[in-house]
Design a protein around this motif. Structure first.
Motif, PDB file in Angstrom:
ATOM      1  N   ARG A  67       0.653  -7.762   5.763  1.00 36.82           N
ATOM      2  CA  ARG A  67       0.568  -6.312   5.917  1.00 36.82           C
ATOM      3  C   ARG A  67      -0.258  -5.987   7.167  1.00 36.82           C
ATOM      4  O   ARG A  67      -1.396  -6.444   7.297  1.00 36.82           O
ATOM      5  CB  ARG A  67      -0.072  -5.682   4.675  1.00 36.82           C
ATOM      6  CG  ARG A  67       0.749  -5.845   3.399  1.00 36.82           C
ATOM      7  CD  ARG A  67       0.050  -5.219   2.205  1.00 36.82           C
ATOM      8  NE  ARG A  67      -1.137  -5.987   1.827  1.00 36.82           N
ATOM      9  CZ  ARG A  67      -1.139  -6.984   0.941  1.00 36.82           C
ATOM     10  NH1 ARG A  67      -0.002  -7.351   0.366  1.00 36.82           N
ATOM     11  NH2 ARG A  67      -2.250  -7.621   0.632  1.00 36.82           N
ATOM     12  N   GLU A  82      -1.984  -3.209   9.776  1.00 37.78           N
ATOM     13  CA  GLU A  82      -2.548  -1.864   9.845  1.00 37.78           C
ATOM     14  C   GLU A  82      -1.739  -1.005  10.809  1.00 37.78           C
ATOM     15  O   GLU A  82      -1.354  -1.479  11.885  1.00 37.78           O
ATOM     16  CB  GLU A  82      -3.989  -1.982  10.327  1.00 37.78           C
ATOM     17  CG  GLU A  82      -4.821  -0.744  10.232  1.00 37.78           C
ATOM     18  CD  GLU A  82      -6.258  -1.039  10.618  1.00 37.78           C
ATOM     19  OE1 GLU A  82      -7.117  -1.050   9.725  1.00 37.78           O
ATOM     20  OE2 GLU A  82      -6.511  -1.285  11.814  1.00 37.78           O
ATOM     21  N   SER A 141      -7.675 -10.991   3.960  1.00 43.80           N
ATOM     22  CA  SER A 141      -7.077 -10.294   2.827  1.00 43.80           C
ATOM     23  C   SER A 141      -8.163  -9.789   1.899  1.00 43.80           C
ATOM     24  O   SER A 141      -9.271 -10.331   1.862  1.00 43.80           O
ATOM     25  CB  SER A 141      -6.129 -11.222   2.052  1.00 43.80           C
ATOM     26  OG  SER A 141      -6.859 -12.252   1.416  1.00 43.80           O
ATOM     27  N   ASP A 185      -3.610  -3.774  -1.815  1.00 40.64           N
ATOM     28  CA  ASP A 185      -2.493  -3.720  -0.877  1.00 40.64           C
ATOM     29  C   ASP A 185      -2.963  -3.277   0.503  1.00 40.64           C
ATOM     30  O   ASP A 185      -2.209  -2.713   1.280  1.00 40.64           O
ATOM     31  CB  ASP A 185      -1.401  -2.778  -1.399  1.00 40.64           C
ATOM     32  CG  ASP A 185      -1.914  -1.359  -1.623  1.00 40.64           C
ATOM     33  OD1 ASP A 185      -3.144  -1.141  -1.459  1.00 40.64           O
ATOM     34  OD2 ASP A 185      -1.101  -0.484  -1.974  1.00 40.64           O
ATOM     35  N   ARG A 186      -4.225  -3.529   0.822  1.00 43.21           N
ATOM     36  CA  ARG A 186      -4.753  -3.143   2.128  1.00 43.21           C
ATOM     37  C   ARG A 186      -4.177  -4.025   3.227  1.00 43.21           C
ATOM     38  O   ARG A 186      -3.767  -5.162   2.975  1.00 43.21           O
ATOM     39  CB  ARG A 186      -6.283  -3.277   2.134  1.00 43.21           C
ATOM     40  CG  ARG A 186      -6.994  -2.408   1.116  1.00 43.21           C
ATOM     41  CD  ARG A 186      -8.492  -2.645   1.195  1.00 43.21           C
ATOM     42  NE  ARG A 186      -9.144  -2.260  -0.060  1.00 43.21           N
ATOM     43  CZ  ARG A 186     -10.367  -2.625  -0.407  1.00 43.21           C
ATOM     44  NH1 ARG A 186     -11.076  -3.388   0.415  1.00 43.21           N
ATOM     45  NH2 ARG A 186     -10.889  -2.247  -1.546  1.00 43.21           N
ATOM     46  N   PRO A 187      -4.188  -3.531   4.467  1.00 43.96           N
ATOM     47  CA  PRO A 187      -3.695  -4.338   5.586  1.00 43.96           C
ATOM     48  C   PRO A 187      -4.485  -5.633   5.718  1.00 43.96           C
ATOM     49  O   PRO A 187      -5.709  -5.664   5.548  1.00 43.96           O
ATOM     50  CB  PRO A 187      -3.921  -3.435   6.802  1.00 43.96           C
ATOM     51  CG  PRO A 187      -3.979  -2.053   6.251  1.00 43.96           C
ATOM     52  CD  PRO A 187      -4.588  -2.173   4.896  1.00 43.96           C
ATOM     53  N   GLU A 188      -3.772  -6.708   6.017  1.00 44.44           N
ATOM     54  CA  GLU A 188      -4.410  -8.013   6.207  1.00 44.44           C
ATOM     55  C   GLU A 188      -4.618  -8.318   7.690  1.00 44.44           C
ATOM     56  O   GLU A 188      -5.365  -9.210   8.040  1.00 44.44           O
ATOM     57  CB  GLU A 188      -3.548  -9.097   5.566  1.00 44.44           C
ATOM     58  CG  GLU A 188      -3.436  -8.924   4.063  1.00 44.44           C
ATOM     59  CD  GLU A 188      -2.228  -9.626   3.476  1.00 44.44           C
ATOM     60  OE1 GLU A 188      -2.322 -10.080   2.325  1.00 44.44           O
ATOM     61  OE2 GLU A 188      -1.192  -9.718   4.170  1.00 44.44           O
TER      62      GLU A 188
END
Length: 376
Positions: free
Chosen positions: A2, A4, A94, A99-102
């Motif tokens: 994921r 940002e 992570s 589900d935050r940006p990695e």
């Protein structure tokens, strides 16, 4: 992975401006970083949050989770006594169960100086720059949380604990899970050996313990995996045995530490509460609190006092911080998603091979979180 979302160029420029204008030079860091080094600094639990890379037969690396260690290593290798560097780029880490940006962008500043002299002014300067950068993103719900790892050590010293116990508490100050486990030892009986193998190794020096561990592996036909060598594993097992065999806190001492860890108030009330909880040997704590008067005076020129709170137990994912720690927080994002973080990490330089008395303090800002149109 994921990624940002992109932050508008004008927002990036605004967030970057306070750090760039501080007289710093631009620095960068390799995308791949040595895994074992970062695990030694942050603890094995951090492995699950890193993106590990390994070529066949090669050492394990990871995608850059942060810039601080890499910039510090470059500064040491450059042989300079002092340095001020700003950076901007992607980091990869992570967050468990989210589900935050990695992959996300960081903009930061690292300040290095030779040993000697007071650190309070530099601490306040860096925390103030982090505040200005975060505010430049446009949010109007920001607050500044301050902490100090060194204050915990001074508080522990005031309680008059056995040196081995006090040293262990100071070592886990930045790792809440380990600290709470230590506090729980007042009432929970434990195995006196810390485990059969750990107990076997506990009386040996590091070389002897590593040799014995290798012999056990050979007899059992075990092939070690994961990049951790016998010396590192043996050292961890020895620490486990020593921790189990060491004296435990009394309930009163544990309660005082729990009270200290729970402090979260304006600086004035926070400091008063610390003095109430401290033991009779409080000279070091009084000296440490006196230094905070200077920091707060300097910091008041950048951050409004009515948006500042003091939380002495404030820590970060990487536990190499050994002095002031701080976070710029957004009310909308909560305490788990700080807009900016930073602190003092003098001891890290020596661990990386630099001078034992060198000084270091830095900060990092997340532009996507600072931007009023960004993370929600």
């Amino acid at each position: 992975m994921r990624v940002e979302p992109t932050v508008p160029a004008e927002v990036l420029a605004a967030v970057r401006a306070p750090l760039e204008s501080a007289g710093a030079e631009r620095a960068d860091a390799p995308l791949l970083q040595p895994l074992n080094l970062l695990l030694d600094l942050a603890g094995e639990a951090m492995r699950a949050r890193l993106f590990v890379v390994q070529a066949e037969g090669g050492a394990e690396s990871c995608l850059r989770p942060d810039f601080t260690v890499a910039i510090a290593r470059q500064h040491i290798e450059g042989g300079r006594a002092a340095g001020l560097y700003w950076y901007e780029g992607a980091a990869f880490r992570s967050a468990a169960g989210s589900d935050r940006p990695e992959e996300f962008v960081q903009i930061g500043l690292e300040m290095f100086s030779p040993g000697g002299g007071a650190v309070e002014q530099a601490d306040a300067e860096i925390a103030g720059l982090a505040w200005r950068s975060a505010v430049a993103g446009g949010r109007d719900d920001l607050s500044l949380a301050l902490g100090d790892v060194a204050l915990f050590g001074a508080f522990v010293d005031s309680l008059g604990l056995a040196e081995g116990l006090a040293a262990r508490l100071r070592r886990v100050a930045g790792r809440p899970r380990l600290l709470w486990a230590e506090l729980a030892r007042t009432s929970s009986p434990t195995d006196a050996t810390g485990g059969t193998l750990a107990g076997l190794l506990s009386g040996l020096d590091q070389a002897q313990a590593a040799a014995l561990l290798e012999e056990v592996w050979a007899l059992a036909g075990v092939e070690p995996v994961g990049g951790r060598g016998p010396a590192e594993i043996a050292a961890r097992l020895v620490r486990k045995a020593e921790a189990t065999n060491a004296p435990a806190l009394t309930e009163a001492q544990a309660e005082a530490i729990r009270g200290f860890m729970a402090i979260d108030d304006t600086p004035a009330y926070a400091f008063a509460r610390m003095r109430e909880l401290a033991g009779p040997n409080d000279a070091a704590l009084k000296a440490a609190l006196a230094g905070w008067e200077t920091r707060l005076l300097e910091l008041s020129r950048a951050a409004p006092a009515d948006r500042t709170r003091f939380t002495p137990a404030l820590g970060h994912a990487f536990d190499y911080y050994d002095g002031i720690t701080f976070e710029v927080r957004s009310a909308a994002l909560g305490t788990e998603r700080p807009v900016a973080v930073g602190g003092r990490y003098d001891g890290l330089l020596a661990r990386l091979g630099g001078p034992a008395d060198a000084r270091a303090v830095g900060c990092m800002v997340r532009p996507w979180r600072a931007w009023t149109g960004g993370e929600a």
